[in-house]
Design an enzyme around this catalytic site. Structure first.
Site, mmCIF file in Angstrom:
data_model
loop_
_atom_site.group_PDB
_atom_site.id
_atom_site.type_symbol
_atom_site.label_atom_id
_atom_site.label_comp_id
_atom_site.label_asym_id
_atom_site.label_seq_id
_atom_site.Cartn_x
_atom_site.Cartn_y
_atom_site.Cartn_z
ATOM 1 N N CYS A 148 36.078 45.179 38.103
ATOM 2 C CA CYS A 148 35.376 44.462 39.184
ATOM 3 C C CYS A 148 36.328 44.419 40.367
ATOM 4 O O CYS A 148 36.669 45.481 40.872
ATOM 5 C CB CYS A 148 34.843 43.104 38.737
ATOM 6 S SG CYS A 148 35.927 42.054 37.781
ATOM 7 N N SER A 149 36.759 43.239 40.787
ATOM 8 C CA SER A 149 37.738 43.185 41.868
ATOM 9 C C SER A 149 38.592 41.930 41.719
ATOM 10 O O SER A 149 38.829 41.214 42.689
ATOM 11 C CB SER A 149 37.050 43.204 43.235
ATOM 12 O OG SER A 149 36.318 44.402 43.402
ATOM 13 N N CYS A 150 39.048 41.657 40.479
ATOM 14 C CA CYS A 150 39.848 40.454 40.221
ATOM 15 C C CYS A 150 41.092 40.445 41.101
ATOM 16 O O CYS A 150 41.734 41.476 41.285
ATOM 17 C CB CYS A 150 40.255 40.407 38.754
ATOM 18 S SG CYS A 150 38.840 40.183 37.656
ATOM 19 N N CYS A 183 41.993 46.198 39.963
ATOM 20 C CA CYS A 183 41.026 45.751 38.964
ATOM 21 C C CYS A 183 39.959 46.838 38.899
ATOM 22 O O CYS A 183 39.160 46.979 39.821
ATOM 23 C CB CYS A 183 40.407 44.408 39.347
ATOM 24 S SG CYS A 183 39.047 43.929 38.260
#
Lengths: 219, 196
Positions: B104-106, B101
């Site tokens: 962000c950090s999905c 991701c």
């Protein structure tokens, strides 16, 4: 917004970290940070997209300190926006917790956003059929919005192919600003690595989920 | 953060926020403890490992998992935040999928839990979409040149989980034994599952 968060393709961050079996929260405060962020949208009367946008607005130096730091500051920014608390209050409380006798500033008046919701979650149904079909060639629009978007910078203006129609979803670009859920069709769009990074790029396929307003047909 | 101010120690900021929110009746200790316990004990890669092991041993389940990941994963009781729509990508000898991701950090929480540090790190997020073969090599995964790499950037609410290849030579292993071999890293696509 063209912020520090939009990291795809940037140079200069060095080697990847070696995976470890570290627990989800290496230190106690990280667990508490997680919960504050996880509940922040509920506390501030906002949504997930506004939380992502708040994290994007964390100053770059603070953003790079680490994940739980930016997560916490993002939660704080969103709460400030809704008048739940102020930065001055947070700093005064931090000072007092550190044993310094500073005065506490007054609490703000909450002003949560007006935010009509189509229900829980982010999957929705659309009023119109999808504009693109699997196999269609598309080009990503040259968009540079100052607000929230889920269009990564590195695919802008690049051409790819629709490989799947994803579920219709709340449109992050408007929902993050409480301008409506505005559900949009979403597509998995695949790019050849050389389209993204030039003829000398490693050869691979890259797939990104892109909302319909980000795409234009290739004729 | 309306004006740039002096850096505050993250742990201290969290304490200050928690203290103010608790005072305002917006946070309580039981909720905090409950959340932390859930993601430390019940929601993690052991869930995804069960999904993978079942797909390896039950061809009908595997077909359902690849056709509708969300529903097949829910059959095993795994659902919740960041799992509204989960798509499963099957690795084969010809194609290697890997997930990132960049914005962000999905991450697919119901099957993998919260993302590990390296997944949230700028080096991974910036480089995986630009030089995946090199990045995978840094992780210790040296793929043959004829293996095609497919990188998936999680930019919408769709979450991705990789179904790794079943290691050869353990045809007699039970579902439970197989689940114990499956790693988080293999389900993100930065590793393969090794035989014991």
């Amino acid at each position: 917004m063209d912020g520090i968060h939009d990291m795809g393709g940037r140079h200069g961050f060095g080697q990847v970290e070696k995976p470890t079996d570290a627990p989800p929260f290496a230190e106690t405060w990280e667990g508490k940070a997680f919960v504050i962020g996880a509940l922040a949208a509920r506390i501030a009367g906002t949504n997930l997209h506004a939380f992502r946008h708040a994290i994007e607005r964390v100053p770059p130096d603070e953003y790079l300190v680490g994940y739980w730091n930016r997560w916490t500051i993002g939660a704080q920014i969103m709460m400030e926006d809704s008048g739940i608390l102020t930065d001055e209050e947070v700093r005064a409380r931090a000072a007092r917790l550190s044993g310094r006798d500073v005065p506490e500033p007054p609490a703000p008046e909450p002003h949560k956003p007006q935010m009509p919701s189509g229900g829980a979650g982010n999957l929705r149904t659309a009023d119109s059929p999808p504009a693109f079909a699997v196999g269609d060639r598309v080009r990503v629009a040259d968009m540079n919005p100052v607000g929230h978007t889920r269009l990564p910078r590195y695919v802008r203006r690049r051409a790819g192919m629709v490989t799947a129609i994803q579920p219709c979803q709340v449109f992050p670009d408007t929902a993050a600003h409480f301008a409506g859920e505005n559900p949009q069709h979403c597509y998995a769009v695949e790019f050849d690595s050389r389209e993204l990074w030039g003829p000398d790029a490693e050869q691979f396929r890259l797939s990104v989920d892109l909302f319909e307003p980000y795409l234009e047909p290739v004729r | 953060m309306t004006s740039p101010t002096e850096h505050l120690d993250p742990a201290l900021r969290v304490e200050a926020l928690a203290s103010l929110l608790t005072e305002r009746g917006l946070l309580d200790e039981a909720t905090v403890d409950n959340f932390i316990k859930t993601y430390e004990q019940s929601v993690g890669p052991m869930n995804g490992a069960k999904v993978v092991a079942k797909a390896w041993t039950d061809p009908q389940y595997r077909a359902r998992l690849l056709a509708d990941g969300t529903a097949a994963i829910a059959e095993l009781g795994f659902k919740g935040p960041q799992g509204e729509q989960i798509e499963v990508l099957e690795n084969t000898p010809a194609t290697h999928h890997v997930v990132v991701c960049t914005l962000c950090s999905c991450y697919p929480w119901p099957v993998l839990g919260l993302p590990p540090t390296w997944y949230k790190d700028p080096a991974y997020r910036s480089r995986m979409v630009r030089e995946p073969r090199r990045v995978l090599r840094e992780f210790g995964l040296d793929l043959d040149d004829n293996v095609e790499i497919a990188v998936h950037d999680s930019s919408s609410e769709v979450r991705y989980m990789v179904l790794p290849e079943r290691p050869a030579g353990i045809e007699d292993a039970t579902e439970e034994e197989l689940a114990a071999l499956v790693t988080r890293d293999a389900m993100v696509g930065v590793a393969k599952v090794a035989a014991p």
